[in-house]
Enzyme design. Sequence first.
Site, short mmCIF file in Angstrom:
data_model
loop_
_atom_site.label_atom_id
_atom_site.label_comp_id
_atom_site.label_asym_id
_atom_site.label_seq_id
_atom_site.Cartn_x
_atom_site.Cartn_y
_atom_site.Cartn_z
N GLY A 253 -4.93 3.19 -1.26
CA GLY A 253 -5.90 3.43 -0.20
C GLY A 253 -5.28 4.15 0.96
O GLY A 253 -4.09 4.47 0.97
N LYS B 106 0.86 -1.18 0.00
CA LYS B 106 0.00 0.00 0.00
C LYS B 106 0.90 1.24 0.00
O LYS B 106 1.47 1.62 1.02
CB LYS B 106 -0.91 0.07 1.22
CG LYS B 106 -1.91 1.25 1.13
CD LYS B 106 -2.51 1.65 2.47
CE LYS B 106 -1.67 2.67 3.18
NZ LYS B 106 -1.64 4.01 2.50
N GLU C 31 10.04 1.37 10.66
CA GLU C 31 11.01 2.46 10.57
C GLU C 31 10.20 3.73 10.77
O GLU C 31 9.40 4.11 9.92
CB GLU C 31 11.73 2.43 9.21
CG GLU C 31 12.97 3.29 9.18
CD GLU C 31 12.69 4.67 8.65
OE1 GLU C 31 12.57 5.59 9.49
OE2 GLU C 31 12.58 4.83 7.43
N GLU D 84 9.04 15.92 16.28
CA GLU D 84 9.52 15.83 14.91
C GLU D 84 8.68 16.77 14.04
O GLU D 84 7.48 16.57 13.86
CB GLU D 84 9.39 14.39 14.39
CG GLU D 84 9.97 14.21 13.01
CD GLU D 84 9.88 12.77 12.52
OE1 GLU D 84 10.78 12.34 11.79
OE2 GLU D 84 8.88 12.09 12.86
N CYS E 213 13.10 11.40 7.84
CA CYS E 213 13.05 10.94 9.23
C CYS E 213 14.42 10.98 9.90
O CYS E 213 14.51 11.08 11.13
CB CYS E 213 12.47 9.53 9.29
SG CYS E 213 13.25 8.38 8.14
N GLY F 51 -4.55 0.11 5.11
CA GLY F 51 -3.45 -0.14 6.04
C GLY F 51 -3.86 -1.03 7.19
O GLY F 51 -3.15 -1.99 7.54
N PRO G 11 -6.92 3.80 7.38
CA PRO G 11 -8.08 3.11 7.95
C PRO G 11 -8.69 2.06 7.04
O PRO G 11 -9.21 1.05 7.52
CB PRO G 11 -9.07 4.26 8.20
CG PRO G 11 -8.22 5.48 8.36
CD PRO G 11 -7.08 5.28 7.40
#
Length: 475
Positions: free
Chosen positions: A201, A170, A245, A378, A279, A207, A204
């Site tokens: 998608g 996904k 990750e 972050e 990240c 995933g 909700p």
Amino acid sequence: MRNYLEFYIDGAWVPPVQARELDVINPATEQVAGRISVGQAEDVDCAVAAARRAFETFSRSSKAERLELLDAVMAAFEARKQDFADAVREEMGAPAALAAAAHVPLATAHFAVARQVLEHFNPDVSQGTTRLTKEPIGVVGMITPWNWPLNQIACKVAPALAVGCTMVLKPSEVAPFSGHLFAEVMHAAGVPAGVFNMIHGDGPSVGAAISSHPGVDMVSFTGSTRAGIDVARNAAATVKRVHQELGGKSANIILEDADFAAAVSQGVAAMMVNSGQSCNAPSRMLVPAARMAEAKDIARETIEKQKVGAPTDEVNLGPVVSDVQWNRIQTLIKAGIDEGATLVAGGLGKPEGLNQGYYVRPTVFADVNNEMTVAREEIFGPVLVMLGYDTEEQAIEIANDTPYGLAGYVQAGDIDHGRAVASRIRAGQVALNYAPLDVTAPFGGYKQSGNGREWGENAFHEFMETKAVLGYGNA
């Protein structure tokens, strides 16, 4: 206008079980750039069933067959390089030069590394009369983010394919174009039906269905820590392996013996790459407190050289990915101002002359302490915070005073000095003196930055189970 309204399941493009479409916004123009269908649990059921059927044969494929398949994927990918660069630019606003020089090459590098590792990989080891063997874990659900959309797909698919897993992907619904093109490449390369499946998608709808599905043996997720917690909760009921990750708030320690001007300038510029949407970005710069004024001047001069603009132009920073992300960044910049940090450059609002598009002013805060919101959260945008330290011990303490542990950076004049400090940073990857990226090195985090490792040979082990066959060596 891109209309990607079908899913790739069992080697064919198929319509969704239920027709529901979602607009994809070009962040540079704020206009609709395409549409995707939003999948449902029933679509996931179909994809998982295809992957389970394919696993019966693909898991027993030979190393030679999988090496040949990786070669075919790389050749098909090479033929579409410009298409991928254009897609990344449109879907998430990456400057054209960055898309062509970083986003696309990183993806191809993961396949090249996977092929190299596979060529010399031996899954079987003898331990007395016992045979220890590594086997593909099964069907892998993959949920990938929008910030490096192509890289994050490739670094999961390449090792999983190499070891004999089948998969259901996904891609991010915010930046789904490159994921769709990736499925086209897999088809063109002749990947056997059911080995690779792709469903568009949101979290909700798709995933959650992937991470909770009893037919999925492992879920590999890259995204925010908040979303990663949800994935783990959904996966817990079926006790599947969860590889994550997640977020980061990485410290960049400028030691006393570093080339100060170069270290600060490079650190500021590195934070702005990909509009700060990485990240592992060096988002907390730690400088000797006595040199904070000097650091401010260097940072200000560096920011003045950063060019923000349309990703089709020669710029350093394009827009951030969405209005949601833009508003979050503005809220955090305001928090920095309200909490008393010194605004060195940038600030609230859009850069001058850029009224359309989700553009953020590249921003630097100084005189920050580690309790401020901008030092804890972050931000995921082009915002750097500078913290002062009095002693090296204090710098290490501040660096580790975070719930995250994805990356760290240490700048030192003496390499042994840098190595000693790097050994004390609680993070999965530490770069000394802005060492270049190494795609063969394991990538992943400590603490709330996730679990498991991607990239290189370490990734192979994430997608495999260990079996012990006792008595194997007996006559």
